[in-house]
Design a protein around this motif. Structure first.
Motif, short mmCIF file in Angstrom:
data_model
loop_
_atom_site.label_atom_id
_atom_site.label_comp_id
_atom_site.label_asym_id
_atom_site.label_seq_id
_atom_site.Cartn_x
_atom_site.Cartn_y
_atom_site.Cartn_z
N GLU A 1 0.80 -1.22 0.00
CA GLU A 1 0.00 0.00 0.00
C GLU A 1 0.84 1.27 0.00
O GLU A 1 0.57 2.21 -0.77
CB GLU A 1 -0.98 0.00 1.18
CG GLU A 1 -2.18 -0.89 0.96
CD GLU A 1 -3.23 -0.72 2.04
OE1 GLU A 1 -2.96 -0.02 3.06
OE2 GLU A 1 -4.33 -1.29 1.89
N ASP A 2 1.84 1.35 0.87
CA ASP A 2 2.61 2.60 0.95
C ASP A 2 3.54 2.80 -0.24
O ASP A 2 4.18 3.85 -0.36
CB ASP A 2 3.38 2.69 2.27
CG ASP A 2 4.42 1.59 2.42
OD1 ASP A 2 4.48 0.69 1.56
OD2 ASP A 2 5.17 1.62 3.41
N LYS A 3 3.62 1.80 -1.13
CA LYS A 3 4.44 1.94 -2.34
C LYS A 3 3.62 2.48 -3.52
O LYS A 3 4.18 2.77 -4.58
CB LYS A 3 5.02 0.58 -2.75
CG LYS A 3 5.73 -0.19 -1.65
CD LYS A 3 6.99 0.48 -1.18
CE LYS A 3 7.86 -0.46 -0.34
NZ LYS A 3 7.14 -1.12 0.77
N LEU A 4 2.31 2.59 -3.34
CA LEU A 4 1.42 2.97 -4.44
C LEU A 4 1.34 4.49 -4.54
O LEU A 4 0.70 5.15 -3.74
CB LEU A 4 0.02 2.38 -4.21
CG LEU A 4 -0.03 0.85 -4.13
CD1 LEU A 4 -1.42 0.38 -3.74
CD2 LEU A 4 0.41 0.23 -5.46
N VAL A 5 2.02 5.05 -5.52
CA VAL A 5 2.03 6.50 -5.72
C VAL A 5 0.74 6.94 -6.38
O VAL A 5 0.03 7.79 -5.89
CB VAL A 5 3.26 6.93 -6.55
CG1 VAL A 5 3.22 8.42 -6.84
CG2 VAL A 5 4.54 6.55 -5.82
N GLY A 6 0.46 6.38 -7.54
CA GLY A 6 -0.82 6.59 -8.20
C GLY A 6 -1.00 7.96 -8.82
O GLY A 6 -0.04 8.72 -8.94
N PRO A 7 -2.25 8.23 -9.21
CA PRO A 7 -3.41 7.38 -8.99
C PRO A 7 -3.26 6.05 -9.72
O PRO A 7 -2.91 6.02 -10.89
CB PRO A 7 -4.58 8.18 -9.56
CG PRO A 7 -4.04 9.53 -9.91
CD PRO A 7 -2.58 9.46 -9.97
N VAL A 8 -3.56 4.96 -9.00
CA VAL A 8 -3.41 3.63 -9.58
C VAL A 8 -4.62 2.78 -9.21
O VAL A 8 -4.99 2.70 -8.04
CB VAL A 8 -2.09 2.96 -9.14
CG1 VAL A 8 -1.94 2.95 -7.62
CG2 VAL A 8 -1.99 1.55 -9.69
N PHE A 9 -5.23 2.16 -10.21
CA PHE A 9 -6.30 1.20 -9.99
C PHE A 9 -5.66 -0.17 -9.72
O PHE A 9 -5.04 -0.76 -10.62
CB PHE A 9 -7.20 1.09 -11.21
CG PHE A 9 -8.04 2.31 -11.48
CD1 PHE A 9 -9.06 2.67 -10.62
CD2 PHE A 9 -7.83 3.07 -12.62
CE1 PHE A 9 -9.85 3.79 -10.88
CE2 PHE A 9 -8.61 4.18 -12.90
CZ PHE A 9 -9.61 4.55 -12.02
N VAL A 10 -5.79 -0.66 -8.51
CA VAL A 10 -5.34 -2.01 -8.17
C VAL A 10 -6.55 -2.92 -8.38
O VAL A 10 -7.59 -2.74 -7.73
CB VAL A 10 -4.84 -2.09 -6.73
CG1 VAL A 10 -4.43 -3.52 -6.39
CG2 VAL A 10 -3.68 -1.13 -6.51
#
Length: 499
Positions: free
Chosen positions: A377-386
């Motif tokens: 989670e804390d690696k997701l910069v995004g905006p990214v749809f997981v």
């Protein structure tokens, strides 16, 4: 004693109660003048922001009619006394402007009133608008009206508004004296209005569903409980909007949404408040991928509505909301950051032990999700749809064709914070009932979904269309788009401990 030596016995600063006593005395003096200190209807006043946009000519006593005539109403936020002239700054939600009060211009009664004014009082003025020799935009008043007397002292630049606790407990003062708070409140209004306009433009219908539920469902959370006396039944404040909106799909309302409060009896953090605002929508004959497209368009519309560009600050980072947003498979992210194949039980257990995550008595997919939360989670910069989540943790979601282990679900992340959640909705009542039954095993009575919503199953049995569903946390969206690091600053009245 030298002139520079401090007074060894300085007079103590007046207390708040002493200030209040002085203001109460002034109130009585205003009443003695035959003036109502609580004001009344005040027609024709213009927003201060609009007044400031008028042509501001220098004041010239030889040309008394050259300056435009204006009427303004606002709160006194600054006061300067220069003998036979008062300078006041008055404020409304559109801006602030200086007001000049001269004894000759406002008359003897007006001048007596002017001497009884305090910071925080609400006044109305009529006069000419222009600028002083120093270039200060000002109203030279010819008439003064008091609209409300403030009986409590307002904070100064030296007291109050730097204290976060004080600001939260006195939000009405925070809005007046902290420009950023008012700006955020306005941006929140604009974001919600934009969401409504966007969805209305796609022929969604806004509806209202019950806040009091006989069964708490639609999410995994602990509810607030209450009791209805007339029916003598326990009730719960809703933890989600989902199940009633889906009933409307059964009833033929093919595109529905609701923006409303939900309540979860859980902890408080910079991302959580027990009472918060959700937008949920459901679209018949859609799926989770059509929800991705809708979510992306909706958020970009909100970004554009508040201005400032699509690349926006977030703490010491930035977020680029330019479409298309990144899309990433849940399994690929677990492999990349946790170092294991999520479908390999032994590898998952080994990875969980490596990161010191508990595994005893936990189902495989629950452990996988713990790895995702810890490592990804804390690696997701995004905006990214997981997208494509483990089916076992998605009880209301349709399984993927060809791989029943996975659910057609996505979550949208920005800098590690979940912003949206969407499914291809499970519309098979037989599978839904079995899923609910499995979920209830071992649950405590106080858990949110410890009772099955049989009426929802009955509604599904009458035929619910295939659909896509989406939920967006309004407070978190406002946090991200206004670069606000705590949810308390985007909710006007967050929950606080009693004083």
């Amino acid at each position: 004693m030298s002139a520079e030596s401090p007074n060894p016995n300085p007079a103590p600063e007046p207390t708040a109660s002493e200030h209040a006593a002085v203001r109460l005395e002034k109130l009585h003096k205003i009443e003695a003048l035959g003036i109502d200190p609580w004001g009344g209807r005040f027609d024709g006043h213009q927003p201060i922001g609009t007044i400031r946009e008028l042509e501001a000519l220098p004041f010239d006593d030889t040309k008394p009619d050259a300056n435009p005539k204006v009427i303004a109403a606002g709160r006194i936020v600054q006061r300067r006394d220069q003998g036979k002239l008062f300078f006041l700054d008055i404020w409304d939600h559109t801006g602030r402007v200086q007001v000049m009060l001269g004894q000759k211009q406002i008359g003897d009664l007006g001048w007596q009133l002017a001497n009884l004014l305090d910071l925080g009082d609400l006044i109305g003025v009529e006069g000419a608008f222009g600028k002083t020799r120093r270039g200060e935009l000002s109203i030279r008043a010819t008439k003064l009206t008091i609209l409300s007397k403030s009986l409590e002292p307002h904070p100064t630049v030296h007291f109050g508004m730097e204290d976060i606790e004080y600001r939260l407990r006195h939000r009405y003062l925070d809005l007046v004296h902290s420009p950023d708070t008012l700006t955020r409140a306005k941006q929140r209004v604009k974001i919600i209005r934009t969401m409504r306009n966007y969805l209305d433009g796609l022929d969604f219908m806004e509806v209202e569903t019950p806040t009091l539920h006989a069964i708490a469902g639609g999410a995994a959370a602990r509810p607030f409980e209450t009791h209805h006396n007339a029916l003598d039944i326990p009730l719960f404040l809703r933890i989600a909007l989902e199940l009633h909106l889906k009933r409307l799909l059964v009833g033929g309302m093919e595109k529905v949404y609701e923006i409303g409060r939900v309540f979860r009896n859980e902890g408080i953090s910079h991302k959580h408040n027990p009472e918060f605002t959700m937008m949920e929508l459901y679209q018949a004959y859609g799926d989770y991928r059509s929800m991705m497209d809708l979510t992306e368009g909706l958020i970009v519309a909100c970004v554009d509505a508040i201005g400032g560009g699509r690349v926006r600050p977030w703490a010491d980072k930035t977020v680029d909301y330019s479409p298309p947003f990144q899309r990433a498979r849940y399994a690929d992210l677990v492999k990349e950051h946790a170092g294991c194949d999520m479908h390999d039980p032994a590898a998952v257990i080994e990875a969980a032990k490596k990161f010191h995550l508990p595994t005893a008595g936990k189902e495989h997919d629950v452990i996988v999700n713990s790895l995702f939360e810890h490592c990804v989670e804390d690696k997701l910069v995004g905006p990214v749809f997981v997208h494509d989540y483990p089916a076992a943790i998605c009880p209301l979601t349709k399984r993927q064709r060809g791989d029943a282990r996975m659910a057609e679900r996505f979550e949208l992340y920005v800098h590690g914070m979940e912003l949206a959640n969407a499914y291809t909705e499970l519309n098979d009542p037989l599978t839904q009932e079995e899923t609910f039954k499995r979920q209830l095993v071992g649950m405590k009575d106080e858990d949110s979904m410890a009772k099955m919503d049989h009426d929802f199953i009955r509604a599904q049995r009458h035929g619910m269309p295939p659909a896509g569903g989406l939920g967006i946390g309004i407070d978190r969206l406002v946090m991200l788009l206004t670069n606000t690091q705590t949810i308390r600053d985007v909710i006007l009245f967050p929950l606080l401990r009693p004083e």
